[in-house]
Design a protein around this motif. Structure first.
Motif, short mmCIF file in Angstrom:
data_model
loop_
_atom_site.label_atom_id
_atom_site.label_comp_id
_atom_site.label_asym_id
_atom_site.label_seq_id
_atom_site.Cartn_x
_atom_site.Cartn_y
_atom_site.Cartn_z
N SER A 69 0.84 -1.19 0.00
CA SER A 69 0.00 0.00 0.00
C SER A 69 0.87 1.24 0.00
O SER A 69 2.00 1.23 0.51
N ASP A 70 0.35 2.32 -0.59
CA ASP A 70 1.06 3.59 -0.55
C ASP A 70 0.39 4.56 0.41
O ASP A 70 0.71 5.75 0.44
N LYS A 71 -0.54 4.04 1.21
CA LYS A 71 -1.26 4.89 2.16
C LYS A 71 -0.44 5.06 3.44
O LYS A 71 0.14 4.11 3.95
N TYR A 72 -0.41 6.28 3.94
CA TYR A 72 0.30 6.57 5.18
C TYR A 72 -0.62 6.30 6.37
O TYR A 72 -1.76 6.77 6.41
N VAL A 73 -0.12 5.52 7.31
CA VAL A 73 -0.88 5.22 8.52
C VAL A 73 -0.45 6.20 9.61
O VAL A 73 0.73 6.31 9.93
N ARG A 74 -1.41 6.94 10.14
CA ARG A 74 -1.11 7.90 11.19
C ARG A 74 -1.37 7.25 12.55
O ARG A 74 -2.52 7.09 12.96
N PRO A 75 -0.31 6.85 13.25
CA PRO A 75 -0.51 6.14 14.52
C PRO A 75 -0.97 7.07 15.63
O PRO A 75 -0.76 8.29 15.58
N THR A 76 -1.58 6.48 16.62
CA THR A 76 -1.98 7.23 17.81
C THR A 76 -0.85 7.15 18.83
O THR A 76 -0.49 6.05 19.27
N PRO A 77 -0.27 8.27 19.21
CA PRO A 77 0.85 8.24 20.16
C PRO A 77 0.45 7.56 21.47
O PRO A 77 -0.69 7.67 21.93
#
Length: 223
Positions: A69-77
């Motif tokens: 995938s080329d989607k960026y995953v924005r993690p929860t700190p």
């Protein structure tokens, strides 16, 4: 060089990784693994044992037709706790003392030409060569042509041919303590999980060592 416990914990926590998260690592190297073993070792030296390496890396993942995938995953700190195991880290002074004490074996993971002193180092103002008494096992020796780590039996045979006793203490290095961690991971797979890393590696040794402690078939070191 390793960051502090605080910096590592903050960085990893911002990736959404908690102290009970199982982490799987890979990189996109053509070798199948280049920098990922260093990150594997860093997690372990900071007290996080729930960490694995994707054998074969992204190279083989794609060759096997698996999804990407080329989607960026924005993690929860979140909060990550780091506790540095200092027994797995060696300093210049430790290596210098070991020249006489021989308390541990020293394995160098750089390519053979750099170890011998006949091929150039990639860093300015650093000549090739090796630490007296160290053993050469280039990092790519632990990988098959497909980019996978060799099976345990072949890893054990590789160490044996090089004269490394897996039942005794081992310290590893390379140019900057990245591919040295291939040796640490391979030894771990063979039943020696406590391999230490000379974090300054050859780049520090060459800078600080006296000329007679730079063994080379090439220029060596001169004051």
């Amino acid at each position: 060089m390793l960051p502090s416990e605080e910096i590592f914990a903050d960085y990893v926590g911002n990736l959404g990784i908690e102290s009970d998260t199982h982490v799987v690592l890979y990189d996109a190297s053509e070798f199948g693994a280049f920098s990922a073993p260093r990150v594997w070792w860093m997690f372990r030296v900071f007290g996080h044992s729930a960490v694995s390496l994707l054998n074969g890396g992204l190279r083989n993942w794609e060759l096997e037709g698996r999804p990407i995938s080329d989607k960026y995953v924005r993690p929860t700190p979140t909060e990550f706790k780091a506790s540095l195991n200092r027994t797995w880290i060696r300093t210049y002074e430790d290596i210098l003392d070991n020249l006489d004490s021989k308390k541990f074996q020293v394995v160098d993971a750089r390519p053979a030409g750099r170890f011998k002193g006949v091929d150039p180092e990639p860093r300015d103002n650093t000549e090739p060569g090796h630490i007296p008494g160290s053993i050469s096992i280039p990092f790519h020796s632990f990988l098959s042509q497909s980019g996978h780590f060799l099976p345990k039996e072949q890893l054990q045979a590789l160490f044996a041919r090089a004269g490394v006793d897996l039942s005794c203490p081992i310290c590893v290095l390379c140019g900057s303590a990245v591919t040295a961690c291939h040796v640490a991971l391979a030894a771990h797979e063979c039943g020696n999980p406590g391999v230490s890393v000379y974090d300054g590696s050859w780049s520090e040794w060459y800078t600080r060592a006296v000329p007679e402690h730079v063994i080379s078939e090439g220029r060596g070191k001169h004051w």
